[in-house]
Write an enzyme that holds these catalytic residues in place. Structure first.
Site, PDB file in Angstrom:
ATOM      1  N   ASP A  35     -46.613  31.537  17.000  1.00 39.64           N
ATOM      2  CA  ASP A  35     -47.790  31.070  16.248  1.00 39.64           C
ATOM      3  C   ASP A  35     -47.311  30.258  15.045  1.00 39.64           C
ATOM      4  O   ASP A  35     -46.131  30.310  14.671  1.00 39.64           O
ATOM      5  CB  ASP A  35     -48.631  32.278  15.756  1.00 39.64           C
ATOM      6  N   ASP A  53     -44.752  25.244  15.537  1.00 40.63           N
ATOM      7  CA  ASP A  53     -45.920  24.447  15.882  1.00 40.63           C
ATOM      8  C   ASP A  53     -45.907  24.088  17.368  1.00 40.63           C
ATOM      9  O   ASP A  53     -45.045  23.311  17.818  1.00 40.63           O
ATOM     10  CB  ASP A  53     -45.915  23.175  15.015  1.00 40.63           C
ATOM     11  N   TYR A 152     -65.251  21.119  20.629  1.00 40.92           N
ATOM     12  CA  TYR A 152     -64.501  22.333  20.976  1.00 40.92           C
ATOM     13  C   TYR A 152     -64.759  22.701  22.442  1.00 40.92           C
ATOM     14  O   TYR A 152     -63.834  23.024  23.191  1.00 40.92           O
ATOM     15  CB  TYR A 152     -64.943  23.447  20.018  1.00 40.92           C
ATOM     16  N   LYS A 195     -66.888  34.226  12.694  1.00 41.95           N
ATOM     17  CA  LYS A 195     -68.057  34.173  13.572  1.00 41.95           C
ATOM     18  C   LYS A 195     -69.131  35.124  13.053  1.00 41.95           C
ATOM     19  O   LYS A 195     -68.902  35.880  12.111  1.00 41.95           O
ATOM     20  CB  LYS A 195     -67.611  34.510  14.994  1.00 41.95           C
ATOM     21  N   ALA A 196     -70.296  35.082  13.712  1.00 36.43           N
ATOM     22  CA  ALA A 196     -71.463  35.786  13.157  1.00 36.43           C
ATOM     23  C   ALA A 196     -71.224  37.280  12.904  1.00 36.43           C
ATOM     24  O   ALA A 196     -71.589  37.775  11.829  1.00 36.43           O
ATOM     25  CB  ALA A 196     -72.678  35.564  14.060  1.00 36.43           C
ATOM     26  N   LYS A 203     -71.315  39.959   4.614  1.00 33.15           N
ATOM     27  CA  LYS A 203     -72.464  39.761   3.712  1.00 33.15           C
ATOM     28  C   LYS A 203     -73.159  41.093   3.420  1.00 33.15           C
ATOM     29  O   LYS A 203     -73.581  41.361   2.293  1.00 33.15           O
ATOM     30  CB  LYS A 203     -73.456  38.767   4.338  1.00 33.15           C
ATOM     31  N   THR A 222     -80.051  33.711  20.272  1.00 37.60           N
ATOM     32  CA  THR A 222     -79.427  34.905  20.876  1.00 37.60           C
ATOM     33  C   THR A 222     -77.959  34.657  21.226  1.00 37.60           C
ATOM     34  O   THR A 222     -77.535  33.512  21.454  1.00 37.60           O
ATOM     35  CB  THR A 222     -80.170  35.320  22.164  1.00 37.60           C
ATOM     36  N   ARG A 223     -77.220  35.742  21.267  1.00 36.01           N
ATOM     37  CA  ARG A 223     -75.805  35.723  21.683  1.00 36.01           C
ATOM     38  C   ARG A 223     -75.472  37.081  22.291  1.00 36.01           C
ATOM     39  O   ARG A 223     -76.199  38.057  22.103  1.00 36.01           O
ATOM     40  CB  ARG A 223     -74.864  35.540  20.468  1.00 36.01           C
TER      41      ARG A 223
HETATM   42  P1  NAD Z   1     -57.526  32.783  16.301  1.00 39.55           P
HETATM   43  O1  NAD Z   1     -57.873  31.551  15.541  1.00 39.55           O
HETATM   44  O2  NAD Z   1     -57.526  34.078  15.568  1.00 39.55           O
HETATM   45  O3  NAD Z   1     -56.117  32.614  17.017  1.00 39.55           O
HETATM   46  C1  NAD Z   1     -55.623  31.377  17.434  1.00 39.55           C
HETATM   47  C2  NAD Z   1     -54.209  31.251  16.904  1.00 39.55           C
HETATM   48  O4  NAD Z   1     -53.671  29.990  17.337  1.00 39.55           O
HETATM   49  C3  NAD Z   1     -54.137  31.257  15.370  1.00 39.55           C
HETATM   50  O5  NAD Z   1     -53.361  32.340  14.910  1.00 39.55           O
HETATM   51  C4  NAD Z   1     -53.507  29.923  15.031  1.00 39.55           C
HETATM   52  O6  NAD Z   1     -52.611  29.968  13.930  1.00 39.55           O
HETATM   53  C5  NAD Z   1     -52.780  29.586  16.321  1.00 39.55           C
HETATM   54  N1  NAD Z   1     -52.498  28.156  16.374  1.00 39.55           N
HETATM   55  C6  NAD Z   1     -53.367  27.135  16.147  1.00 39.55           C
HETATM   56  N2  NAD Z   1     -52.711  25.967  16.208  1.00 39.55           N
HETATM   57  C7  NAD Z   1     -51.403  26.256  16.483  1.00 39.55           C
HETATM   58  C8  NAD Z   1     -50.245  25.458  16.640  1.00 39.55           C
HETATM   59  N3  NAD Z   1     -50.295  24.128  16.535  1.00 39.55           N
HETATM   60  N4  NAD Z   1     -49.085  26.086  16.906  1.00 39.55           N
HETATM   61  C9  NAD Z   1     -49.007  27.430  16.991  1.00 39.55           C
HETATM   62  N5  NAD Z   1     -50.083  28.235  16.846  1.00 39.55           N
HETATM   63  C10 NAD Z   1     -51.269  27.648  16.590  1.00 39.55           C
HETATM   64  O7  NAD Z   1     -58.537  32.832  17.541  1.00 39.55           O
HETATM   65  P2  NAD Z   1     -58.864  34.017  18.546  1.00 39.55           P
HETATM   66  O8  NAD Z   1     -60.223  34.508  18.215  1.00 39.55           O
HETATM   67  O9  NAD Z   1     -57.741  34.972  18.589  1.00 39.55           O
HETATM   68  O10 NAD Z   1     -58.978  33.190  19.910  1.00 39.55           O
HETATM   69  C11 NAD Z   1     -57.897  33.110  20.823  1.00 39.55           C
HETATM   70  C12 NAD Z   1     -58.244  32.111  21.927  1.00 39.55           C
HETATM   71  O11 NAD Z   1     -59.473  32.501  22.579  1.00 39.55           O
HETATM   72  C13 NAD Z   1     -58.478  30.687  21.417  1.00 39.55           C
HETATM   73  O12 NAD Z   1     -57.993  29.781  22.371  1.00 39.55           O
HETATM   74  C14 NAD Z   1     -59.991  30.580  21.350  1.00 39.55           C
HETATM   75  O13 NAD Z   1     -60.446  29.254  21.453  1.00 39.55           O
HETATM   76  C15 NAD Z   1     -60.392  31.422  22.557  1.00 39.55           C
HETATM   77  N6  NAD Z   1     -61.748  31.941  22.413  1.00 39.55           N
HETATM   78  C16 NAD Z   1     -62.011  32.860  21.442  1.00 39.55           C
HETATM   79  C17 NAD Z   1     -63.315  33.334  21.288  1.00 39.55           C
HETATM   80  C18 NAD Z   1     -63.654  34.324  20.225  1.00 39.55           C
HETATM   81  O14 NAD Z   1     -64.838  34.656  20.081  1.00 39.55           O
HETATM   82  N7  NAD Z   1     -62.688  34.839  19.453  1.00 39.55           N
HETATM   83  C19 NAD Z   1     -64.330  32.870  22.121  1.00 39.55           C
HETATM   84  C20 NAD Z   1     -64.017  31.924  23.089  1.00 39.55           C
HETATM   85  C21 NAD Z   1     -62.711  31.481  23.241  1.00 39.55           C
HETATM   86  N1  GDD Z   2     -70.622  32.214  11.684  1.00 39.17           N
HETATM   87  C1  GDD Z   2     -71.858  32.530  11.248  1.00 39.17           C
HETATM   88  N2  GDD Z   2     -72.010  32.940   9.948  1.00 39.17           N
HETATM   89  N3  GDD Z   2     -72.911  32.400  12.087  1.00 39.17           N
HETATM   90  C2  GDD Z   2     -74.123  32.742  11.626  1.00 39.17           C
HETATM   91  C3  GDD Z   2     -74.346  33.198  10.317  1.00 39.17           C
HETATM   92  C4  GDD Z   2     -73.238  33.297   9.431  1.00 39.17           C
HETATM   93  O1  GDD Z   2     -73.332  33.684   8.275  1.00 39.17           O
HETATM   94  N4  GDD Z   2     -75.674  33.451  10.172  1.00 39.17           N
HETATM   95  C5  GDD Z   2     -76.248  33.168  11.341  1.00 39.17           C
HETATM   96  N5  GDD Z   2     -75.327  32.717  12.222  1.00 39.17           N
HETATM   97  C6  GDD Z   2     -75.613  32.215  13.583  1.00 39.17           C
HETATM   98  C7  GDD Z   2     -75.042  30.836  13.885  1.00 39.17           C
HETATM   99  O2  GDD Z   2     -75.862  29.848  13.299  1.00 39.17           O
HETATM  100  C8  GDD Z   2     -75.130  30.836  15.413  1.00 39.17           C
HETATM  101  O3  GDD Z   2     -76.399  30.434  15.834  1.00 39.17           O
HETATM  102  C9  GDD Z   2     -74.902  32.313  15.762  1.00 39.17           C
HETATM  103  O4  GDD Z   2     -75.044  33.064  14.542  1.00 39.17           O
HETATM  104  C10 GDD Z   2     -73.528  32.598  16.338  1.00 39.17           C
HETATM  105  O5  GDD Z   2     -72.566  31.974  15.508  1.00 39.17           O
HETATM  106  P1  GDD Z   2     -70.982  32.171  15.702  1.00 39.17           P
HETATM  107  O6  GDD Z   2     -70.694  33.583  16.012  1.00 39.17           O
HETATM  108  O7  GDD Z   2     -70.332  31.588  14.497  1.00 39.17           O
HETATM  109  O8  GDD Z   2     -70.620  31.192  16.899  1.00 39.17           O
HETATM  110  P2  GDD Z   2     -71.168  30.910  18.384  1.00 39.17           P
HETATM  111  O9  GDD Z   2     -71.608  32.159  19.084  1.00 39.17           O
HETATM  112  O10 GDD Z   2     -72.189  29.843  18.312  1.00 39.17           O
HETATM  113  O11 GDD Z   2     -69.853  30.362  19.060  1.00 39.17           O
HETATM  114  C11 GDD Z   2     -68.723  31.249  19.057  1.00 39.17           C
HETATM  115  O12 GDD Z   2     -68.528  31.807  20.325  1.00 39.17           O
HETATM  116  C12 GDD Z   2     -67.938  30.957  21.279  1.00 39.17           C
HETATM  117  C13 GDD Z   2     -67.837  31.681  22.599  1.00 39.17           C
HETATM  118  O13 GDD Z   2     -69.037  32.228  22.979  1.00 39.17           O
HETATM  119  C14 GDD Z   2     -67.525  30.514  18.476  1.00 39.17           C
HETATM  120  O14 GDD Z   2     -66.558  31.450  18.021  1.00 39.17           O
HETATM  121  C15 GDD Z   2     -66.830  29.667  19.464  1.00 39.17           C
HETATM  122  O15 GDD Z   2     -65.566  29.233  18.910  1.00 39.17           O
HETATM  123  C16 GDD Z   2     -66.594  30.497  20.724  1.00 39.17           C
HETATM  124  O16 GDD Z   2     -65.907  29.735  21.680  1.00 39.17           O
END
Ligand code: NAD
Ligand code: GDD
Length: 330
Positions: A35, A53, A152, A195-196, A203, A222-223
């Protein structure tokens, strides 16, 4: 004598990656993590952790210098709605994540490390199938014609295709999952990428009884949210299965964002008013469709959202209070 299996975790300093390292260590693997940074909230348990990197192809060749039984590709430039819809990060997301994927997959192929897992996202699904908050369509076969609502999501779709092309043309054993909003302790909870679930836990932890917190949008979007342990279970089961995917790894317990706020407030034992404010929203509705994972792996996530939220809230509340205490001490 049994030989120890080896795994490579790219993105091992991140939320899911660090949890995955712990899981693989519990299973007896020798693990190399890679990482840009060490994990922020807990020490890594990797046998070998390389900071560097993954956009640099020669660095990637150096860390893929041996045989790995399993390679997990989790590294990406990623965040919640506040990060992926700000507009300012689009070029970085596209360039960084695509470059990482191109480098890792090619180096794994050249070292004959065939079995590789790729973490795609539900963000690749067409926006127009997610307009109805009560009935979004995220079936795996609804992906095309493609119309994700973020760069994304487009990068994830490109990289899915990249991995699948290496399976078709170069004999790689790729496994592709589409994660749906994963949450849990030791995930990003502040700073803009959260994320939410984490943002709302933060909060509410900071609020006094009776206070209002800001919630982006009308809160009726919804999610579904998947607890990290279930995500890891699905990830390793898929990786070790004969099924290539792409397949959803997500919860099908759909909830409105206002409903999520109410659940967290209950856990916190606080009365919290919602101040629904403009903000980055993303799709109107999203829920994991789990028929395919159930059919192919004989398994689907099952942990109730409430249980995962209880554990996560407790962890975030501790972070918030130790931060407040540190700021007071300064
Ligand atoms: P995260 O951001 O915590 O972890 C991603 C890691 O990648 C980070 O630690 C970051 O430093 C590393 N990284 C980024 N650029 C880099 C580079 N150039 N070289 C080396 N390392 C690098 O995210 P996460 O929540 O652990 O997600 C992991 C994977 O799952 C990601 O590909 C993400 O897109 C995917 N994903 C996550 C979610 C979620 O809700 N967490 C949802 C859908 C997809
Ligand atoms: N982050 C965040 N913070 N979201 C909020 C907040 C807040 O304070 N209040 C309300 N929301 C609402 C956002 O506007 C959105 O409609 C919903 O909560 C969910 O937001 P997130 O959890 O930030 O992201 P997402 O569900 O739209 O997308 C995430 O999930 C994907 C996979 O399902 C992201 O993490 C993506 O990167 C991921 O791939």
């Amino acid at each position: 004598m049994q030989t120890v299996k080896a795994a490579l975790v790219c993105g091992a300093g991140g939320f899911i990656g660090n949890h995955l390292v712990k899981r693989l260590k519990r299973e007896g693997f020798w693990v190399r993590g890679v990482d840009l940074k060490f994990p922020e909230y807990a020490d890594t348990e990797a046998d070998d952790f390389v900071v560097g990197d993954l956009r640099d192809p020669s660095f990637v060749r150096d860390v893929i210098d041996r045989k790995f039984d399993e390679t997990y590709q989790l590294a990406a430039d990623m965040g919640g709605a506040g990060f992926i819809f700000s507009g300012e990060n689009d070029a970085a997301i596209m360039h960084n994540s695509a470059t990482i994927n191109l480098n890792i997959l090619d180096a794994a192929y050249k070292r004959n490390n065939k079995r590789i897992f790729y973490s795609s996202s539900a963000c690749m699904y067409p926006a127009h199938n997610q307009d109805d908050p009560d009935n979004p369509n995220c079936r795996e076969d609804s992906a095309y014609p493609a119309a994700p609502d973020s760069e994304y999501g487009w990068e994830k779709l490109f990289s899915e295709r990249l991995y699948l092309s290496y399976a078709r043309c170069r004999g790689m054993d790729v496994r592709v999952a589409r994660y749906h909003n994963i949450f849990g302790p030791e995930g990003t909870w502040d700073g803009g990428r959260e994320k939410a679930p984490a943002a709302l836990c933060r909060k509410i932890a900071l609020a006094n009884n009776g206070d209002a917190i800001d919630v982006w949008g009308d809160g009726q979007q919804t999610r579904s949210f998947l607890y990290v342990d279930d995500c890891l279970e699905g990830t390793v089961r898929l990786t070790r299965s004969d099924f290539q995917g792409p397949v959803n790894i997500g919860s099908d317990e759909m909830v409105s964002i206002n409903g999520l706020v109410d659940m967290i407030a209950d856990i916190a034992g606080k009365t919290v008013k919602r101040n629904n404010v403009p903000g980055p929203l993303g799709v109107r509705g999203r829920n994991s469709h789990n028929a395919l994972i159930q059919e192919k792996l004989g398994w689907a996530p099952s942990r109730p959202l409430l249980r995962g939220l209880e554990i996560t809230y407790e962890w975030i509340e501790r972070q918030v209070h130790s931060n407040v205490a540190m700021n007071l001490a300064e």
